[in-house]
Design an enzyme around this catalytic site. Structure first.
Site, PDB file in Angstrom:
ATOM      1  N   TYR A 107       0.857  -1.187   0.000  1.00  0.00           N
ATOM      2  CA  TYR A 107       0.000   0.000   0.000  1.00  0.00           C
ATOM      3  C   TYR A 107       0.890   1.232   0.000  1.00  0.00           C
ATOM      4  O   TYR A 107       1.874   1.306   0.735  1.00  0.00           O
ATOM      5  CB  TYR A 107      -0.876   0.011   1.258  1.00  0.00           C
ATOM      6  CG  TYR A 107      -1.586   1.324   1.523  1.00  0.00           C
ATOM      7  CD1 TYR A 107      -2.926   1.489   1.180  1.00  0.00           C
ATOM      8  CD2 TYR A 107      -0.922   2.407   2.111  1.00  0.00           C
ATOM      9  CE1 TYR A 107      -3.582   2.696   1.411  1.00  0.00           C
ATOM     10  CE2 TYR A 107      -1.571   3.613   2.338  1.00  0.00           C
ATOM     11  CZ  TYR A 107      -2.889   3.748   1.990  1.00  0.00           C
ATOM     12  OH  TYR A 107      -3.532   4.939   2.216  1.00  0.00           O
ATOM     13  N   GLU A 195      -3.661   7.255  -3.984  1.00  0.00           N
ATOM     14  CA  GLU A 195      -3.471   6.011  -3.228  1.00  0.00           C
ATOM     15  C   GLU A 195      -3.401   4.833  -4.195  1.00  0.00           C
ATOM     16  O   GLU A 195      -4.205   4.746  -5.124  1.00  0.00           O
ATOM     17  CB  GLU A 195      -4.653   5.822  -2.275  1.00  0.00           C
ATOM     18  CG  GLU A 195      -4.562   4.584  -1.403  1.00  0.00           C
ATOM     19  CD  GLU A 195      -5.859   4.356  -0.622  1.00  0.00           C
ATOM     20  OE1 GLU A 195      -5.946   4.819   0.522  1.00  0.00           O
ATOM     21  OE2 GLU A 195      -6.778   3.724  -1.158  1.00  0.00           O
TER      22      GLU A 195
END
Ligand code: GDP
Ligand code: MN
Length: 387
Positions: A107, A195
């Site tokens: 991530y 993101e």
């Protein structure tokens, strides 16, 4: 403005972040044809703004054209509901992407940290799940770096974060340059959030962005006129789309319950105007923020949009000119509203700023009820709406 995944990935490609190859489709027919022309294993991804599509059943895998057709039929038109989005969001389109064999999921994100006023990069090796969840369960698993905006991003930051977050070795070579692209996107497109979750290490050793979440600051959109069309695509609110259609941001137009239309330059002035109307015993039917400029075309389009609302019985235009020359603004307004293609609504205009007297004289000559103060204008508009 929140972007859909396919739009976010379009930006990723512009800054050199690798994404899976794929296609954007709106119908089951298109999905079937695409898979028929490109045999293999594919992922069908519902294009909605909400996150957590995987859990909500919005991500499916297809190995044949028939399967692609069946799954696309199921997904398109479906209302996806998530934890953060109980009322749901309708799926209008799909992104079909090559199914990759995942070795590991990481991530990475960049947001603005308001406390330090710096872009904050977050990285964790626990990709593919909610970062909030990771933060609760295992906050130490998230590595952070605050970028000094005056210095900017350098690849050493990416290398450091990859180590700190204990990303599997396969990520390390590609990671700093992926972050270079992500930081570039964040700055150049004026993002509030970028993101990648998950950033995937494939079994072949490639590192690619499997998902994309991008939120842009509406105030920076003027720098990227090509993205304004995306704006319209990514909202289904007709009022917001109407504002976008005349070149304004999504949040520049709001509908309310009263009967006085309000056009002002600046959101703060608009709020003040609505208060003044309320003090005078009336209420606003809507509010349009025309932003800094008062060019004839924009004034005309704004007038049309606001008076298009049948509730509007009177219109209050409140322009604080500041250093903008009042006579120019007035000429723009007169020019804009002289066409006979407009619905005639009783109108009062408050105009202040440089050359305001000349401006009001021009408006008066054109029969447009200029006033000097906001309260005067509000009172007049309330009376006009009553008669
Ligand atoms: P989100 O649930 O809305 O965040 O959608 P994602 O794009 O992140 O997909 C959710 C999950 O689907 C991922 O975390 C993966 O586990 C899975 N997934 C998506 N694409 C692929 C793929 O190409 N291959 C495999 N094996 N799984 C995938
Ligand atoms: Mn995701």
């Amino acid at each position: 403005m929140k972007l859909m995944e396919f739009q976010g990935k379009d930006l990723f490609r512009r800054v050199g972040i690798p994404t899976p190859r794929g296609a954007f489709v709106r119908t089951a027919d298109e999905a079937e044809r695409f898979v028929a022309a490109n045999p293999g294993s594919w992922v069908l991804k519902s294009q909605v703004l909400m996150g957590g599509r995987g859990k909500a059943g919005g991500i499916k895998f297809a190995d044949s054209p028939a399967e692609a057709r069946a799954l696309a039929t199921e997904l398109i038109g479906e209302i996806l509901k998530g934890v953060q989005n109980p009322e749901g969001e309708r799926v209008e389109s799909l992104l079909i992407e090559e199914k990759v064999a995942i070795a590991s999921e990481a991530y990475v994100s960049i947001t603005i940290d308001r406390a330090t006023k710096k872009p904050a990069i977050m990285v964790t090796a626990q990709g593919g799940m909610d970062v909030e969840e990771v933060n609760e369960r295992d906050p130490d698993a998230i590595s952070k770096y605050w970028v000094d905006p005056a210095i900017g991003y350098s690849p050493f930051i990416g290398r450091r974060l990859a180590f700190a977050a204990k990303l599997p070795a396969g990520f390390h070579k590609a990671f700093p340059s992926i972050l270079t692209g992500l930081y570039k996107l964040f700055m150049e497109y004026g993002a509030n959030l970028v993101e990648i979750n998950p950033l995937v290490l494939t079994k072949d050793g490639a590192v690619i962005a499997s998902d994309a979440k991008v939120e842009l600051d509406d105030n920076g959109l003027y720098k990227h006129p090509d993205l304004k069309e995306w704006n319209a695509q990514s909202t289904s609110d007709p009022d917001q789309m109407a504002a976008v259609a005349i070149g304004l941001g999504m949040s520049n137009y709001a509908k309310l319950d009263g009967d006085i239309g309000v056009i002002a330059n600046g959101a703060g002035l608009g709020m003040g105007t609505m208060d003044a109307i309320r003090n005078a015993g009336g209420s606003a039917a809507n509010f349009l923020d025309i932003g800094g400029g008062a060019q004839a075309k924009l004034v005309k389009d704004s007038y049309k949009l606001v008076t298009d609302d049948p509730k509007v019985k009177a219109l209050f235009i409140n322009i604080f000119g500041g250093i903008t020359r009042g006579d120019q603004v007035a000429r723009g307004i007169v020019e804009a509203l002289s066409g006979n293609d407009l619905r005639k609504v009783p109108l009062v205009i408050r105009l202040t700023g440089t050359n305001e007297k000349e401006g009001r004289a021009i408006l008066a000559e054109a029969g447009m009820n200029p006033v000097e103060t906001m309260d005067e204008g509000a009172k007049m508009a309330v009376e006009m709406a009553r008669t």
